[in-house]
Design an enzyme around this catalytic site. Sequence first.
Site, mmCIF file in Angstrom:
data_model
loop_
_atom_site.group_PDB
_atom_site.id
_atom_site.type_symbol
_atom_site.label_atom_id
_atom_site.label_comp_id
_atom_site.label_asym_id
_atom_site.label_seq_id
_atom_site.Cartn_x
_atom_site.Cartn_y
_atom_site.Cartn_z
ATOM 1 N N LYS A 76 0.402 -1.402 -0.052
ATOM 2 C CA LYS A 76 -0.071 -0.010 0.053
ATOM 3 C C LYS A 76 0.776 1.402 -0.771
ATOM 4 C CE LYS A 76 -4.013 -2.013 1.961
ATOM 5 N NZ LYS A 76 -3.851 -2.175 3.313
ATOM 6 N N GLN A 127 -4.640 -1.347 9.349
ATOM 7 C CA GLN A 127 -4.644 -2.611 8.873
ATOM 8 C C GLN A 127 -5.020 -3.195 10.258
ATOM 9 O OE1 GLN A 127 -3.303 -3.099 5.691
ATOM 10 N NE2 GLN A 127 -4.262 -4.793 6.537
ATOM 11 N N ASP A 151 -11.108 2.911 3.862
ATOM 12 C CA ASP A 151 -11.769 1.688 3.488
ATOM 13 C C ASP A 151 -12.315 1.167 3.869
ATOM 14 O OD1 ASP A 151 -9.696 -0.370 4.024
ATOM 15 O OD2 ASP A 151 -8.812 -0.264 6.003
#
Length: 299
Positions: A53, A97, A120
Amino acid sequence: MTTVIDGKQVAASVIDAVKTATAALEKETGVKTGLAVVIVGDDPASHTYVGAKGRMAKECGFTSIQHTLPAETTQDELAKLVQSLNEDAAIHGILVQLPLPKHLNADAIIQSIRPDKDVDGLHVVNAGKLATGDLATGLISCTPAGAMLLVRRIHGEDLSGLNAVVIGRSNLFGKPMAQLLLNANATVTTAHSRTKDLPAVARSADILVAAVGRPEMVKADWVKPGATVIDVGINRIAAPERGEGKSRLVGDVAFAEAAEVAAAITPVPGGVGPMTIAMLMANTVIAAHRAAGKPAPRF
């Protein structure tokens, strides 16, 4: 001939569009898109994802910041970091994460991220906007957004008259995927482990989406001839044919046999997987445009 949907190719086209939008925003307003990624502990798979990422964010022209915290980080310490990122005007996207270490309450952390920075797409505000059909002001969870883009490559924007079946009802994927299909006018069934005669339900689908986390569960006789099959599963199974202790990745669909029946199908790997990071980048540049008061790009 079955079309094997190339997720890498579609993801690359999304990344190209992100780079263009990022450069245009910076040229027009001086705003450089910023993404902050937070990782707690030393889970190897999580570090691999976060590394990918970060590299992609830099490639897109973002300011990319990574906060790597020790496994023993407390809830309060993590909450304070998220709060500081919420208040940082140079950061447009915040990603924590998952999974977090067991002693931390992941949901409380996710819900503490400002909805307009929740790239997200997991905040209840963003989930609620999607559920009520507001695709214009929220941020959509990356994997379903990516899977939907692959569906659109085959069927176009309007899915009127098509039956879609999503196997899986998770908040991460199944529910938002069903909402996206519904929003595009498909007739949607959400199936799951408690569904009666699951193979028959799956066979009714013009668009079959599998997200159950069970290796090669969906067989050829679950697939309607000519259907589009989107396989969201990533499962590692033993592959003794490759040598002792070797493994390989498979999806939730038995690819070889399903491909004989389907008109279009995503492979694993190389299907939905690459789309997830691409849509994370897309969400971040969308958030940056909104923060700068500019019309957000569409992907």
